[in-house]
Design an enzyme around this catalytic site. Structure first.
Site, PDB file in Angstrom:
ATOM      1  CE  LYS A  55       7.009  61.371  12.402  1.00 52.03           C
ATOM      2  NZ  LYS A  55       6.952  60.040  11.779  1.00 52.03           N
ATOM      3  CE  LYS A  89       1.239  58.057   8.832  1.00 50.62           C
ATOM      4  NZ  LYS A  89       2.585  57.962   9.407  1.00 50.62           N
ATOM      5  CG  HIS A  92      -7.545  52.065   8.527  1.00 55.38           C
ATOM      6  ND1 HIS A  92      -7.402  52.640   7.290  1.00 55.38           N
ATOM      7  CD2 HIS A  92      -8.833  51.674   8.608  1.00 55.38           C
ATOM      8  CE1 HIS A  92      -8.558  52.593   6.642  1.00 55.38           C
ATOM      9  NE2 HIS A  92      -9.442  52.001   7.426  1.00 55.38           N
ATOM     10  CG  ASP A  93      -8.018  46.198  12.522  1.00 54.82           C
ATOM     11  OD1 ASP A  93      -9.116  45.662  12.229  1.00 54.82           O
ATOM     12  OD2 ASP A  93      -6.960  45.557  12.592  1.00 54.82           O
ATOM     13  CG  ASP A  95       3.612  58.622  12.567  1.00 53.24           C
ATOM     14  OD1 ASP A  95       2.427  58.453  12.257  1.00 53.24           O
ATOM     15  OD2 ASP A  95       4.492  58.975  11.752  1.00 53.24           O
ATOM     16  CB  THR A 134       1.519  63.892   1.468  1.00 52.07           C
ATOM     17  OG1 THR A 134       2.364  63.108   2.299  1.00 52.07           O
ATOM     18  CG2 THR A 134       0.959  65.035   2.276  1.00 52.07           C
ATOM     19  NE  ARG A 145      14.371  63.234   5.011  1.00 48.91           N
ATOM     20  CZ  ARG A 145      13.749  63.025   3.869  1.00 48.91           C
ATOM     21  NH1 ARG A 145      14.368  62.415   2.882  1.00 48.91           N
ATOM     22  NH2 ARG A 145      12.503  63.425   3.700  1.00 48.91           N
TER      23      ARG A 145
HETATM   24  O1  C5P Z   1      12.953  64.113   7.126  1.00 47.72           O
HETATM   25  P1  C5P Z   1      11.631  64.824   7.054  1.00 47.72           P
HETATM   26  O2  C5P Z   1      11.602  66.157   7.764  1.00 47.72           O
HETATM   27  O3  C5P Z   1      11.093  64.899   5.635  1.00 47.72           O
HETATM   28  O4  C5P Z   1      10.661  63.859   7.892  1.00 47.72           O
HETATM   29  C1  C5P Z   1       9.281  64.091   8.002  1.00 47.72           C
HETATM   30  C2  C5P Z   1       8.638  63.044   8.869  1.00 47.72           C
HETATM   31  O5  C5P Z   1       7.215  63.220   8.817  1.00 47.72           O
HETATM   32  C3  C5P Z   1       8.881  61.596   8.449  1.00 47.72           C
HETATM   33  O6  C5P Z   1       8.840  60.780   9.641  1.00 47.72           O
HETATM   34  C4  C5P Z   1       7.699  61.287   7.563  1.00 47.72           C
HETATM   35  O7  C5P Z   1       7.388  59.919   7.524  1.00 47.72           O
HETATM   36  C5  C5P Z   1       6.591  62.062   8.266  1.00 47.72           C
HETATM   37  N1  C5P Z   1       5.449  62.410   7.412  1.00 47.72           N
HETATM   38  C6  C5P Z   1       5.557  63.157   6.253  1.00 47.72           C
HETATM   39  N2  C5P Z   1       4.460  63.448   5.499  1.00 47.72           N
HETATM   40  C7  C5P Z   1       3.255  63.012   5.870  1.00 47.72           C
HETATM   41  C8  C5P Z   1       3.099  62.259   7.032  1.00 47.72           C
HETATM   42  C9  C5P Z   1       4.235  61.966   7.786  1.00 47.72           C
HETATM   43  O8  C5P Z   1       6.646  63.597   5.907  1.00 47.72           O
HETATM   44  N3  C5P Z   1       2.198  63.337   5.158  1.00 47.72           N
END
Ligand code: C5P
Length: 237
Positions: free
Chosen positions: A33, A62, A64-65, A60, A120, A212
């Site tokens: 991603k 996102k 919106h326009d 990714d 979220t 991570r």
């Molecule tokens: O490091 P981690 O596993 O938390 O990364 C999750 C990825 O998913 C990040 O790129 C984060 O921006 C993305 N993401 C998220 N929650 C969302 C939408 C996207 O954690 N609701």
């Protein structure tokens, strides 16, 4: 059988960091991603390089326009060779339909298109007092997902804990792409509503987005392979 996979979030700032990390995965070529940070820093050339290297890419950004702008932008994104792209369902049905039209390539193929419902990071108070939405977060997520499905989108980005309900309401073919994945016993860090790869699979996630837990692992290759095995085995049972 639907495609199910683990998508590694390349939450890095530069091309060098990306290729240092991917180098640690040896010959593995995971679905990755690319988010706003990396895309704004390195641009379309990086997407092309990842594709040439054999990766599938979820871009990714996102969008919106207004519908015309989104349609034309999706056309450019589609030509970059992305495999999955997204937009905000809050942009409305006209925008979502225009996005789909813009994505179709001359050969008739197009990337998967999924919608972000309610971020979220948006809580009930912000939804009510700032966005002036007079419904609960859960109802808003459900309605936005249903709008996306009605417009012909392929799925939504949601919490693994929402995936089951979304499939129950909108069918098993409607994709759920779910971040918030943590391995058993690991620190949740800044994620609030988490699931393990196994439980996400059991709840019906089609794609899990993992950052991570893999990118910061001592052996990212082993972490990725273990995560993918656990997810796919649970998904196929
Ligand atoms: O490091 P981690 O596993 O938390 O990364 C999750 C990825 O998913 C990040 O790129 C984060 O921006 C993305 N993401 C998220 N929650 C969302 C939408 C996207 O954690 N609701």
């Amino acid at each position: 059988m639907k495609d199910k996979d683990v998508i590694i979030a390349l939450d890095f700032h530069s091309r060098n960091e990306v290729f240092d990390f991917l180098g640690r995965l040896g010959t593995l070529r995971p679905y990755v991603k690319v988010g706003m940070e990396l895309f704004y820093s390195e641009g379309a050339r990086l997407v092309a390089e990842l594709k040439e290297r054999g990766h599938k890419v979820f871009l990714d950004l996102k969008l919106h326009d207004i519908p015309t702008t989104v349609s034309r932008s999706m056309n450019v994104i589609s030509r970059m060779g992305a495999d999955m792209v997204n937009l905000h369902a809050a942009g409305g049905s006209a925008m979502m339909k225009a996005a789909l039209e813009g994505l179709v390539r001359p050969d008739g193929t197009r990337p998967l298109l999924v919608a972000v419902t309610v971020l979220t990071s948006t809580d009930a108070a912000a939804l009510k007092n700032e966005l002036l939405v007079g419904k609960s977060v859960a109802e808003t997520v459900e309605t936005y997902a249903a709008n996306a499905a009605a417009c012909g989108l392929d799925g939504v980005v949601c919490s693994p804990l929402e995936a089951e309900n979304i499939h129950a309401k909108l069918g098993m073919d409607f994709l759920t792409v779910t971040p918030g994945i943590r391995f058993e016993g690991a620190d949740a860090q800044d994620q609030k509503r988490i699931a393990t790869p196994e439980s996400a699979a059991r709840l019906g996630s089609d794609f899990i987005v993992v950052g991570r837990p893999i990118t910061c692992a001592d052996r990212p290759d082993e972490a990725y392979l273990a995560c993918r095995k656990a997810f796919l085995e649970a998904a196929n049972n």
